[in-house]
Design a protein around this motif. Structure first.
Motif, mmCIF file in Angstrom:
data_model
loop_
_atom_site.group_PDB
_atom_site.id
_atom_site.type_symbol
_atom_site.label_atom_id
_atom_site.label_comp_id
_atom_site.label_asym_id
_atom_site.label_seq_id
_atom_site.Cartn_x
_atom_site.Cartn_y
_atom_site.Cartn_z
ATOM 1 N N TYR A 35 0.771 -1.238 0.000
ATOM 2 C CA TYR A 35 0.000 0.000 0.000
ATOM 3 C C TYR A 35 0.810 1.299 0.000
ATOM 4 C CZ TYR A 35 -4.153 -2.816 0.903
ATOM 5 O OH TYR A 35 -5.172 -3.729 0.798
ATOM 6 N N VAL A 36 1.966 1.333 0.635
ATOM 7 C CA VAL A 36 2.615 2.642 0.783
ATOM 8 C C VAL A 36 4.079 2.720 0.346
ATOM 9 C CG1 VAL A 36 1.078 3.390 2.654
ATOM 10 C CG2 VAL A 36 3.209 2.191 3.216
ATOM 11 N N PHE A 84 4.280 4.671 -2.783
ATOM 12 C CA PHE A 84 3.785 6.022 -2.498
ATOM 13 C C PHE A 84 4.888 6.887 -1.899
ATOM 14 C CE2 PHE A 84 2.164 8.805 0.903
ATOM 15 C CZ PHE A 84 1.438 9.712 0.155
ATOM 16 N N LYS A 110 -7.001 -2.656 6.919
ATOM 17 C CA LYS A 110 -5.660 -2.189 6.556
ATOM 18 C C LYS A 110 -5.713 -1.060 5.532
ATOM 19 C CE LYS A 110 -5.032 -5.990 3.219
ATOM 20 N NZ LYS A 110 -6.340 -6.643 3.477
ATOM 21 N N GLU A 111 -6.702 -1.097 4.644
ATOM 22 C CA GLU A 111 -6.815 -0.043 3.635
ATOM 23 C C GLU A 111 -7.066 1.318 4.289
ATOM 24 O OE1 GLU A 111 -8.573 -2.805 3.644
ATOM 25 O OE2 GLU A 111 -8.151 -3.920 1.791
ATOM 26 N N GLU A 112 -7.930 1.336 5.321
ATOM 27 C CA GLU A 112 -8.225 2.580 6.016
ATOM 28 C C GLU A 112 -6.997 3.115 6.734
ATOM 29 O OE1 GLU A 112 -11.609 2.652 8.549
ATOM 30 O OE2 GLU A 112 -12.915 1.617 7.113
ATOM 31 N N MET A 132 -3.794 2.547 6.005
ATOM 32 C CA MET A 132 -2.798 3.006 5.046
ATOM 33 C C MET A 132 -3.240 4.302 4.361
ATOM 34 S SD MET A 132 -0.286 1.123 5.466
ATOM 35 C CE MET A 132 0.225 -0.466 6.116
ATOM 36 N N ASN A 133 -4.532 4.450 4.126
ATOM 37 C CA ASN A 133 -5.027 5.699 3.541
ATOM 38 C C ASN A 133 -4.848 6.864 4.509
ATOM 39 O OD1 ASN A 133 -5.773 4.634 1.066
ATOM 40 N ND2 ASN A 133 -7.862 4.155 1.731
ATOM 41 N N GLU A 134 -5.041 6.602 5.799
ATOM 42 C CA GLU A 134 -4.828 7.661 6.790
ATOM 43 C C GLU A 134 -3.354 8.034 6.864
ATOM 44 O OE1 GLU A 134 -5.330 7.877 11.514
ATOM 45 O OE2 GLU A 134 -7.241 7.985 10.436
ATOM 46 N N LYS A 162 -1.207 7.900 4.448
ATOM 47 C CA LYS A 162 -0.874 8.674 3.249
ATOM 48 C C LYS A 162 -1.449 10.086 3.300
ATOM 49 C CE LYS A 162 -2.166 5.392 0.258
ATOM 50 N NZ LYS A 162 -2.357 4.672 -1.025
ATOM 51 N N SER A 163 -2.702 10.209 3.722
ATOM 52 C CA SER A 163 -3.303 11.540 3.773
ATOM 53 C C SER A 163 -2.632 12.416 4.828
ATOM 54 C CB SER A 163 -4.807 11.437 4.046
ATOM 55 O OG SER A 163 -5.057 10.872 5.320
ATOM 56 N N ASN A 164 -2.244 11.838 5.957
ATOM 57 C CA ASN A 164 -1.528 12.605 6.980
ATOM 58 C C ASN A 164 -0.171 13.073 6.467
ATOM 59 O OD1 ASN A 164 -3.295 12.799 9.163
ATOM 60 N ND2 ASN A 164 -2.720 10.797 9.973
#
Length: 215
Positions: free
Chosen positions: A17-18, A21, A121-123, A125-127, A129-131
């Protein structure tokens, strides 16, 4: 079938996921250190480090927290060379300006950690990235050189060292005198200072002595 160890579960999430990124922002991943690092030309190393909960157990607890850090090996060398009698604080990690980190969104974070068994896990990893985009990049910009740290850091001692290392010697000297006066005004004299204050006061005296060759 044996379940994966928490670290391996976490590494799979990182890789899926990251990893790419963060790499797009020039951060390289160290699997052994569980950290993403970006090296700047001035010797600063910007780091996003992950640490696991001490109670992490196969199949029961998988918790990891993230930390934003700035390390500088030249600062460590400067300190140990010029002030060998004074123990190095932070091992080369800087006392940073953390204003942007305070604003981070921690909607699904439990204290300092993410629970990978309770939240998708998606939530998570998205947090992460957005942070990073909304606040982490600002943090690294706020702490990318000595000039910026001289204006605002996590401690007066770091600001003073930043002033010295950015060649703002007169400002540094004035700040040292001002800070030493505050200590003496509060405690009366050195003998009445607690261990922490005495350590800080010794650092201030060492910097004042150091600046004599520059003023």
């Amino acid at each position: 079938m044996k379940k994966m160890q928490p670290k391996h579960v976490f590494l799979n999430f990182i890789n899926e996921y990251v990893k790419d990124f963060y790499k797009s922002y020039d951060f390289e991943f160290s699997e052994s250190q569980l950290a993403f690092k970006r090296k700047l030309s001035n010797g600063f190393v910007q780091t996003i480090k992950f640490s696991g909960n001490l109670r992490n157990t196969e199949g029961f607890i998988i918790k990891y927290g993230d930390q934003y850090l700035v390390y500088c090996s030249t600062y460590k060398s400067w300190w140990t060379k010029n002030f060998p009698q004074i123990p190095l604080i932070g091992s080369g990690y800087l006392n940073t300006n953390n204003e942007s980190l305070i604003k981070m969104n921690h909607a699904i974070r439990n204290g300092t950690e993410y629970d990978f068994l309770k939240s998708p896990k998606e939530e998570i990893m998205n947090e992460l990235k957005s942070n990073f985009i909304d606040f982490g990049l600002t943090f690294f910009t706020d702490n990318e050189n000595w000039e910026k740290l001289s204006e605002k850091a996590g401690s007066k001692l770091t600001e003073i060292d930043a002033l010295i290392l950015s060649s703002q010697f007169e400002r540094a000297n004035n700040y040292i005198i001002e800070t030493m006066t505050e200590y003496l005004g509060y405690y009366g004299n050195e003998s009445k200072m607690n261990a922490s204050a005495r350590q800080s006061f010794e650092i201030l005296k060492s910097r004042k002595e150091y600046l004599k060759k520059w003023l």
